[in-house]
Write an enzyme that holds these catalytic residues in place. Structure first.
Site, PDB file in Angstrom:
ATOM      1  N   ASN A 156       0.817  -1.215   0.000  1.00 23.53           N
ATOM      2  CA  ASN A 156       0.000   0.000   0.000  1.00 23.53           C
ATOM      3  C   ASN A 156       0.854   1.270   0.000  1.00 23.53           C
ATOM      4  OD1 ASN A 156      -2.423  -1.525   0.201  1.00 23.53           O
ATOM      5  ND2 ASN A 156      -2.110  -1.743   2.398  1.00 23.53           N
ATOM      6  N   ASP A 171     -13.996   6.059   6.125  1.00 20.27           N
ATOM      7  CA  ASP A 171     -12.621   5.577   6.298  1.00 20.27           C
ATOM      8  C   ASP A 171     -11.833   5.948   5.040  1.00 20.27           C
ATOM      9  OD1 ASP A 171     -10.254   4.244   6.614  1.00 20.27           O
ATOM     10  OD2 ASP A 171     -11.130   2.288   7.013  1.00 20.27           O
ATOM     11  N   HIS A 200     -14.052  -2.556   5.571  1.00 18.08           N
ATOM     12  CA  HIS A 200     -12.875  -3.296   6.043  1.00 18.08           C
ATOM     13  C   HIS A 200     -13.177  -4.059   7.330  1.00 18.08           C
ATOM     14  CE1 HIS A 200      -8.777  -3.742   7.796  1.00 18.08           C
ATOM     15  NE2 HIS A 200      -8.472  -3.981   6.539  1.00 18.08           N
ATOM     16  N   SER A 202     -10.738  -1.269  -0.194  1.00 18.02           N
ATOM     17  CA  SER A 202      -9.432  -1.918  -0.214  1.00 18.02           C
ATOM     18  C   SER A 202      -9.364  -3.156  -1.093  1.00 18.02           C
ATOM     19  CB  SER A 202      -9.019  -2.299   1.213  1.00 18.02           C
ATOM     20  OG  SER A 202      -9.981  -3.169   1.795  1.00 18.02           O
ATOM     21  N   LYS A 231      -0.121   3.675   4.949  1.00 19.11           N
ATOM     22  CA  LYS A 231      -0.274   3.307   3.532  1.00 19.11           C
ATOM     23  C   LYS A 231       0.396   4.377   2.677  1.00 19.11           C
ATOM     24  CE  LYS A 231      -4.408   0.551   4.395  1.00 19.11           C
ATOM     25  NZ  LYS A 231      -4.354   0.626   5.874  1.00 19.11           N
ATOM     26  N   HIS A 271      -7.305   4.315   2.126  1.00 19.56           N
ATOM     27  CA  HIS A 271      -6.661   4.138   0.819  1.00 19.56           C
ATOM     28  C   HIS A 271      -6.766   5.376  -0.056  1.00 19.56           C
ATOM     29  CE1 HIS A 271      -5.704  -0.152   1.295  1.00 19.56           C
ATOM     30  NE2 HIS A 271      -6.801  -0.179   2.030  1.00 19.56           N
ATOM     31  N   GLU A 313     -16.155   3.266   3.234  1.00 21.73           N
ATOM     32  CA  GLU A 313     -14.781   3.619   2.869  1.00 21.73           C
ATOM     33  C   GLU A 313     -14.850   4.542   1.666  1.00 21.73           C
ATOM     34  OE1 GLU A 313     -11.814   0.408   2.696  1.00 21.73           O
ATOM     35  OE2 GLU A 313     -13.357  -0.924   3.491  1.00 21.73           O
TER      36      GLU A 313
END
Length: 403
Positions: free
Chosen positions: A65, A224, A154, A199, A258, A227, A195
């Site tokens: 990541n 979230d 996640h 992910s 990440k 990423h 998210e």
């Protein structure tokens, strides 16, 4: 032999027998537990799902990541070392939780800087993204409230939701009609958790539609940004800020392990949320704080991100190149709908996905298969992570091997 001596000897024998019996029971118990664990591991191995730790330093990275390459950045490493050397802090460890001995002036200053960077009122640092999500979702929705989560969130968000006493429902991935149906039926204070970049699929949440729905039904939106941090936004602030929606999102989770290449995380939002988490988030209250070195690394990574805008441009350029070449060289294949650095080729079947990943690794590329039950059966995949440091020639070679 006198009566007293006889009784003492008898007591000694009884105690000896009891001790022997106890030791035998403990040995038997220990043996049964280890046997049980071996059986469970053997079952997992037979199913082809046994996880093992292994290094891959000799392979070209299409797995991590580290989207911007900050984890391998010499400039960032030197900045962290210099900050550590010149720091006034005279201890290497946090020495306790933030509520005991672990709170520092540095932590206060860093959180103020993070709040400003992420365009919000306050920030609270957690030891990891997992800790942040578990702490936030377990304590925020209470009994009588409703927590609505996207079905692809996640595992850390799932675990936090499971610890909450709120009524929890999942809605179909990025399906606003399904979410609205559940919002109509929700009771108490309603929270929606998603998210910004997922992910396992690499696709984005429809944030504009989400904030509109949440505003309409009085729900608090939790996003979230794990990423998206570093990858999106003018200075890497994430998708929420990139879209100018920070005033309409109640809480965001930004992780630093990440795109930023260091460690730790922060929950950002209104000041009252920070105060609430300090009092009720168990993963914050009952854990030793991050040490000063980690806090300095987080600060340096954010400063580096503002000074190193080319890395973000490069990663998006590489993603576009990868998608173009994949379309040309792999017609008829199925990829997830992603414009992010996470590109996933669907290879149904655990064995098939493993075989493709093994071929890539034999060719010198660190690419991993994502297997069921981590993803649904039939959605097994090759997860390819694109980085700013990957070259077009490396991308060409990887696609040639897959082809």
């Amino acid at each position: 032999m006198g009566l007293f001596t006889f009784l003492a000897l008898l007591l000694h024998i009884i105690l000896l027998l009891a001790k022997t019996s106890y030791l035998c029971c403990m040995l038997s118990f220990s043996t049964s537990v280890t046997t049980l664990l071996r059986h469970r591991l053997a079952d997992r191995q037979q199913a082809g799902l046994l996880r093992q730790l292994r290094t891959s330093d000799s392979l070209v990275d299409f797995c991590s990541n580290d989207y911007l390459g900050f984890a391998r950045s010499t400039a960032l490493k030197e900045a962290i070392q210099q900050a550590d050397l010149t720091s006034v802090h005279d201890r290497t460890g946090a020495t306790g939780s933030r509520l005991l001995a672990g709170h520092t002036v540095l932590a206060d200053a860093l959180e103020a800087e993070l709040a400003s960077f992420y365009h919000t009122e306050a920030a609270l640092v957690f030891n990891s993204g997992y800790d942040a999500n578990v702490g936030l979702l377990s304590c925020l929705p209470q009994r009588g409230d409703t927590l609505l989560t996207d079905e692809l969130i996640h595992a850390s968000m799932i675990d936090g939701a499971r610890l909450s006493y709120a009524t929890r429902h999942r809605f179909s991935h990025n399906d606003m009609n399904d979410l609205e149906n559940k919002l109509r039926q929700a009771t108490g204070q309603v929270f929606v958790a998603v998210e910004s970049v997922y992910s396992m699929d690499g696709d984005q949440a429809p944030l504009h539609e989400l904030v509109d729905l949440c505003d309409r039904y009085g729900a608090a939106l939790i996003v979230d940004e794990a990423h998206a941090t570093g990858v999106y936004g003018r200075n890497g602030e994430g998708l929420v800020v990139a879209f100018g929606l920070q005033e309409r999102v109640f809480a965001r989770v930004h992780t630093f392990g990440k795109g930023l290449g260091v460690h730790g995380a922060a929950v950002v939002g209104p000041a009252v949320l920070r105060d609430y988490l300090i009092n009720f988030a168990r993963s914050f209250v009952y854990t030793t704080a991050l040490p000063p070195h980690s806090l300095l690394a987080i600060r340096c990574a954010h400063q580096h991100m503002q000074n190193e805008s080319t890395a973000q441009q490069e990663v998006h350029k590489r993603v576009r190149y990868f998608k173009q070449k994949a379309d040309e060289r792999l017609p008829g294949t199925t990829w997830t709908d992603s414009a992010s650095p996470i590109q996933c080729l669907i290879v149904p079947g655990n064995d098939n996905a493993r075989q493709v990943a093994a071929k890539a690794q034999q060719g010198g590329f660190d690419v991993r298969a994502i297997l069921s039950p981590t993803v649904p059966v039939g959605q097994e995949r090759l997860r390819v992570c694109i980085h700013a440091f990957n070259t077009e020639e490396e991308i060409d070679r990887l696609l040639h091997i897959i082809q």
